[in-house]
Design an enzyme around this catalytic site. Structure first.
Site, PDB file in Angstrom:
ATOM      1  N   ASN B  24       0.865  -1.182   0.000  1.00 43.06           N
ATOM      2  CA  ASN B  24       0.000   0.000   0.000  1.00 43.06           C
ATOM      3  C   ASN B  24       0.900   1.231   0.000  1.00 43.06           C
ATOM      4  OD1 ASN B  24      -1.427   2.343   1.450  1.00 43.06           O
ATOM      5  ND2 ASN B  24      -3.119   0.951   1.015  1.00 43.06           N
ATOM      6  N   THR B  47      -5.020  -0.202  -2.805  1.00 48.69           N
ATOM      7  CA  THR B  47      -5.428   1.143  -2.452  1.00 48.69           C
ATOM      8  C   THR B  47      -6.708   1.063  -1.624  1.00 48.69           C
ATOM      9  OG1 THR B  47      -5.907   3.367  -3.238  1.00 48.69           O
ATOM     10  CG2 THR B  47      -6.593   1.571  -4.684  1.00 48.69           C
ATOM     11  N   GLU B  48      -6.734   1.814  -0.504  1.00 42.74           N
ATOM     12  CA  GLU B  48      -7.771   1.608   0.498  1.00 42.74           C
ATOM     13  C   GLU B  48      -9.153   2.059   0.058  1.00 42.74           C
ATOM     14  OE1 GLU B  48      -4.952   3.331   0.884  1.00 42.74           O
ATOM     15  OE2 GLU B  48      -5.225   5.121   2.137  1.00 42.74           O
ATOM     16  N   ASN B  49      -9.227   2.749  -1.083  1.00 39.39           N
ATOM     17  CA  ASN B  49     -10.556   3.082  -1.584  1.00 39.39           C
ATOM     18  C   ASN B  49     -11.180   1.924  -2.367  1.00 39.39           C
ATOM     19  OD1 ASN B  49      -8.425   3.875  -3.354  1.00 39.39           O
ATOM     20  ND2 ASN B  49      -9.943   4.787  -4.687  1.00 39.39           N
TER      21      ASN B  49
END
Lengths: 179, 211
Positions: B24, B47-49
């Site tokens: 990440n 990616t945290e989205n």
């Protein structure tokens, strides 16, 4: 017959009352329910609590609600995106309350409320300022923070397509916090 | 002193991301690391989205405004990519399913404490994003940052003065002057950027650097 569709945006946002807690989907510019936010601005509800990942950027959406002084409190993880001028102005002037929540905790608190859970224990933020005043617990040598569910009166979200039963389809990373 | 530029800093860090890693990248400078992964290595970016398998920038005319990474850059999806919601994206982080996270920092202390979400400036809103979730569940935390702040003050400290993102979480620090490893004894020098001496770098570092 079941039909959850509403013909226009103004009717959709009409029930949102002064002081309501409103979740708003979106991450950056992806998945922003722009039409619903414009309708909410026109509708006039005040003293809103907005729960979202960001706190708006530019002049539209959440930013426009902040500009017009319609927001009392923001609960979010990252309010400081480029162009978040209206949030920054209101914050600097002390005109708005801010609750900062780590992004994963925010998503999970929302999920917990929707899933009927009374909260959860997370290692996130253990030992930091964001855990102050919260219940903590050690399990097998790891420190956890107890986080409560986070519910809202309304949620405004964007989908790519939907049907009359309320099933929705999302476009790539526009899904964000929606289940 | 000879300072590496941002691309050279990102390229140096990229050398330490092994084939097969799940990574990440934080907002800003860390995001550049993806451009410099050496040929022949397959790295999966998270990616945290809500995307695992983040690809590079789209070709002109093929941009999708809703396909973005956490830095809000327009991206593409690699073969084998997966899309998911935020609760699952953060389960991957906290649940120890990623190998490396690359983050920026305001301050790093010699015991591995990281401060990168809030300053002591009251009028400046704090912004945590996914940083606390990453440090809670990703085993290797690489910090990529300038060695000193804009005003020249040190960022590598004996103790952080800003609120912590996580205690003792940083494993390595990559700056424009050197690469450091966090050990139980403190910062240990891995390498100097070409043209610098340890004495010069130590002079702009509050914490002690072990040779």
């Amino acid at each position: 017959m079941i039909d959850k569709r509403i013909g226009d945006l103004a009717t959709a946002v009409a029930p949102i009352f002064d002081g309501a807690v409103v979740m708003v989907g979106g991450f950056g510019n992806s998945g922003i329910p722009a039409g619903l936010l414009t309708a909410l601005l026109d509708q006039g509800a005040r003293e809103l609590t907005i729960i979202s990942n960001n706190a708006g950027a530019g002049e539209d959406g959440i930013s426009s609600l902040l500009r017009e002084g319609r927001v009392r409190k923001v609960i979010c993880s990252y309010p400081r995106s480029p162009g978040s001028i209206w949030f920054e102005r209101r914050y600097e002037a002390g005109e708005i309350e801010l609750e900062i929540v780590p992004q994963g905790t925010l998503a999970e608190r929302i999920r917990a409320a929707g899933a009927g859970l009374g909260g959860f224990l997370t290692p996130t933020a253990y030992g930091t300022l964001l855990a102050e005043g919260k219940e903590t617990r050690e399990i097998d040598g790891v420190g956890y923070v107890f986080e409560k569910p986070l519910a809202a009166d309304f949620a405004l979200i964007r989908a790519e397509a939907g049907d009359r039963w309320g099933n929705l389809r999302y476009h790539v990373t526009a899904r964000n916090s929606i289940r | 002193m000879k300072k590496l530029d941002e691309n050279a800093m990102a390229a140096r860090l990229a050398q330490d991301i092994p084939d097969g890693a799940y990574v990440n990248l934080g907002i800003g400078l860390p995001n550049k690391v993806a451009h410099f992964v050496p040929e022949g290595r397959e790295v999966m970016y998270h990616t945290e989205n809500g995307l695992l398998g983040v690809g590079g920038a789209p070709a002109a005319g093929e941009e999708d405004p809703e396909l973005i990474d956490a830095s809000k850059n327009l991206v593409t999806m690699l073969p084998g990519a997966a899309l998911f919601d935020h609760p699952l994206a953060f389960s991957m982080m906290r649940g120890n399913h990623l190998g490396i996270a690359v983050l920026g920092a305001y301050q790093v202390a010699e015991n591995g404490d990281l401060a990168n979400w809030a300053t002591l400036e009251q009028s400046f809103p704090p912004a945590v994003g996914g940083a606390m979730d990453l440090v809670a569940g990703v085993p290797q935390i690489f910090v990529l940052m300038r060695h000193t702040a804009r005003d020249g003050s040190p960022k590598l400290l004996k103790q952080c003065s800003y609120p912590l993102t996580g205690a003792g979480v940083v494993t390595r620090v990559y700056t424009d002057l050197c690469v450091l490893e966090v050990t139980p004894e403190g910062f240990r020098l891995v390498e100097l950027a070409p043209g610098n001496s340890l004495e010069e770098v130590q002079a702009v570092t509050e914490a002690r650097i072990l040779a």
